[in-house]
Every structure is written in C-alpha cells, then in structure tokens.
Design a protein around this motif. Structure first.
Motif, PDB file in Angstrom:
ATOM      1  N   HIS A 137       0.822  -1.217   0.000  1.00  0.00           N
ATOM      2  CA  HIS A 137       0.000   0.000   0.000  1.00  0.00           C
ATOM      3  C   HIS A 137       0.856   1.268   0.000  1.00  0.00           C
ATOM      4  O   HIS A 137       0.387   2.333   0.417  1.00  0.00           O
ATOM      5  CB  HIS A 137      -0.947  -0.014   1.196  1.00  0.00           C
ATOM      6  CG  HIS A 137      -1.824  -1.231   1.224  1.00  0.00           C
ATOM      7  ND1 HIS A 137      -2.768  -1.491   0.253  1.00  0.00           N
ATOM      8  CD2 HIS A 137      -1.875  -2.275   2.090  1.00  0.00           C
ATOM      9  CE1 HIS A 137      -3.377  -2.627   0.525  1.00  0.00           C
ATOM     10  NE2 HIS A 137      -2.848  -3.138   1.621  1.00  0.00           N
ATOM     11  N   ASP A 138       2.075   1.148  -0.486  1.00  0.00           N
ATOM     12  CA  ASP A 138       2.930   2.332  -0.575  1.00  0.00           C
ATOM     13  C   ASP A 138       2.224   3.401  -1.409  1.00  0.00           C
ATOM     14  O   ASP A 138       1.532   3.092  -2.388  1.00  0.00           O
ATOM     15  CB  ASP A 138       4.274   1.959  -1.226  1.00  0.00           C
ATOM     16  CG  ASP A 138       5.296   3.073  -1.099  1.00  0.00           C
ATOM     17  OD1 ASP A 138       6.125   3.011  -0.181  1.00  0.00           O
ATOM     18  OD2 ASP A 138       5.253   4.031  -1.913  1.00  0.00           O
ATOM     19  N   GLU A 139       2.414   4.650  -1.059  1.00  0.00           N
ATOM     20  CA  GLU A 139       1.719   5.745  -1.748  1.00  0.00           C
ATOM     21  C   GLU A 139       2.213   5.956  -3.179  1.00  0.00           C
ATOM     22  O   GLU A 139       1.510   6.552  -4.007  1.00  0.00           O
ATOM     23  CB  GLU A 139       1.895   7.047  -0.964  1.00  0.00           C
ATOM     24  CG  GLU A 139       3.345   7.522  -0.894  1.00  0.00           C
ATOM     25  CD  GLU A 139       3.529   8.782  -0.059  1.00  0.00           C
ATOM     26  OE1 GLU A 139       4.548   9.469  -0.266  1.00  0.00           O
ATOM     27  OE2 GLU A 139       2.675   9.070   0.788  1.00  0.00           O
ATOM     28  N   ASP A 140       3.390   5.449  -3.505  1.00  0.00           N
ATOM     29  CA  ASP A 140       3.960   5.678  -4.833  1.00  0.00           C
ATOM     30  C   ASP A 140       3.715   4.481  -5.753  1.00  0.00           C
ATOM     31  O   ASP A 140       4.021   3.333  -5.391  1.00  0.00           O
ATOM     32  CB  ASP A 140       5.465   5.944  -4.717  1.00  0.00           C
ATOM     33  CG  ASP A 140       6.064   6.382  -6.040  1.00  0.00           C
ATOM     34  OD1 ASP A 140       6.066   7.584  -6.311  1.00  0.00           O
ATOM     35  OD2 ASP A 140       6.506   5.507  -6.819  1.00  0.00           O
TER      36      ASP A 140
END
Length: 261
Positions: A137-140
């Motif tokens: 679920h990393d933002e990038d």
C-alpha cells in the motif's frame, strides 16, 4: 565532440581551488595515492571522489559523517557494513540509496517507509519476497509496481484492483487463473490486452467484442477456430484478415491430419 569528465574543472566541494595541504590525507599525495583532477576526496565531482575511495576503501568509514553528501554516499559504497546503520537517517536520499543497496535484510526492513520514493523503490528491489507484502500500500505507484514484479504469486490478487495502470499491468503479466479472470473487465485496454495474452484459450470469447482493437487483435492471434469464425466478421479489416488467415491454417492442418489418419 562529447566532453570528458577530465574536462571538468577540479574544484573543492565547498567551492574554490583544491587545497591539498589542508587535506587530512595529504600524505597520500606525496606517495602517489591521489591526484587533484583525477582521484580526490575533496573534489566536488563524484567520479573523482569514487576513484579516491576505490583506491583507499580502508579510509571510507572515516568520512561517513562528511559535510558533502557525495562524499558520504560514495564512502558508503566502500565502508564496512557494520558502519552503515547510522546513515539510515542521513538527510540526503543519495546517501540512503547507497544503504538500500548494501544493508542486510534485517536493516533493510527499517527503510521500507523512507521519505523518498527512489529509496523505497530500491528497498522493494532487494527486500526478500516474503517481506514485500508490507509495501503493498505504498503511496507511490512505482514502488507498488516494483512490489508487483517480485511479490509471491499467491499474494498478487491483492493488487488486482490497484488504482494505477502500471501496477495492474505487472499483476496481469504474473497472476494466474482463477484470479486472472477477475481482470477481464479492467477499465484499461492495456491491461485487458495482457490478460488476453495469458487467458486460457477456451475463455477468450469474453474479449470477442472488446471495444479496443488491440485486445481483439491479440485474441485473433490465439483463438480457437470457433471464435476465429466470429472474428472473421470483425468490424476492423486487419482483425478480419488475421482471423481468416489463422482459420485457413487451422482448416488446412485439420485436413492434413484427416488424410494421414
């Protein structure tokens, strides 16, 4: 003619001329161990700094707290691993990128939430596959795409609905049935085309009327004769031609097998 790195002026990293006399390694100059403009840890140019530490890796640990980020980053390439953990909080991402290349897994885990995307991408490239779920679920999107390329197959379905096209493309290339079936209605034709490349042939009719030409083109290259007959009437001339050509090949092959049967 392309300029050579040797054409770049030799300047001190703080600006101005190099001062070998004030260098902590001045004795090396007299021994031929360094040379301004070629191999120098005071230079502003990274390649010359690297030449210095490549020749003298035993000095790298002494400069991990240097004021110039290039010196710290390059010293981190050569210093012993046990000296590196304090640099995980270095203010410059160039330094932290070097750590992400070298730190062992236990310490690499601590860099999963680094503030810079390039560092996290590097971490995702090296982290053990079984630990990658923690970066799902990393933002990038590039971090997640890197995760999708290396994630264990059993966990790939967790990214099927990722909001980013790049991530879903990576998933479509790797995920297997029955999870692949969940991607046949993806909103992006690029994803559906990849799905069409991997979907079992009996299931390809789901794409026979796909609104995207390239998806139907891919189907025409893999479809069974029953579907080829339908694609032979496709609205697009190139798809009709491809379907008809494959249909003729299929019929010719069936005829040869019947003769030899």
């Amino acid at each position: 003619m392309t300029a050579s790195w040797q054409d770049i002026p030799a300047l001190h990293w703080e600006g101005g001329a190099l001062d070998c006399a004030s260098c902590p390694h001045a004795v090396l100059r007299s021994q031929g161990g360094c040379e301004p403009g070629v191999s120098c840890m005071q230079d502003a140019y990274a390649r010359r700094i690297d030449r210095f530490f490549r020749s003298h890796p035993e000095l790298a640990a002494q400069h991990l707290g240097h004021g110039y980020f290039e010196v710290r980053a390059i010293a981190a390439r050569y210093a012993d691993l046990f000296c590196l953990p304090p640099l995980m909080d270095d203010p410059d991402e160039t330094v932290r990128l070097q750590l992400a290349l070298r730190l062992p897994q236990r310490q690499l885990m601590q860099m999963r939430a680094d503030s810079h995307r390039e560092v996290r991408i590097r971490v995702a490239q090296r982290l053990a596959p079984e630990q990658l779920a923690s970066m799902l679920h990393d933002e990038d999107y590039q971090v997640r795409a890197t995760v999708a390329r290396r994630l264990p197959e059993a966990l790939l379905p967790l990214l099927i609905s990722d909001p980013d096209l790049t991530v879903r493309r990576e998933v479509a290339r790797r995920v297997r049935m029955p999870s692949l079936w969940r991607m046949v209605e993806d909103r992006e034709p690029e994803v559906r085309r990849i799905v069409a490349e991997h979907l079992p042939v009996p299931l390809l009719p789901v794409f026979a009327d796909d609104p995207d030409l390239l998806v139907r083109w891919e189907v025409a290259g893999r479809a069974a004769p029953s579907l080829l007959a339908r694609l032979a009437c496709d609205p697009d001339a190139e798809i009709r031609e491809r379907a008809r050509a494959r249909l003729m090949q299929s019929q010719a092959l069936a005829s040869q097998e019947a003769q030899h049967g």
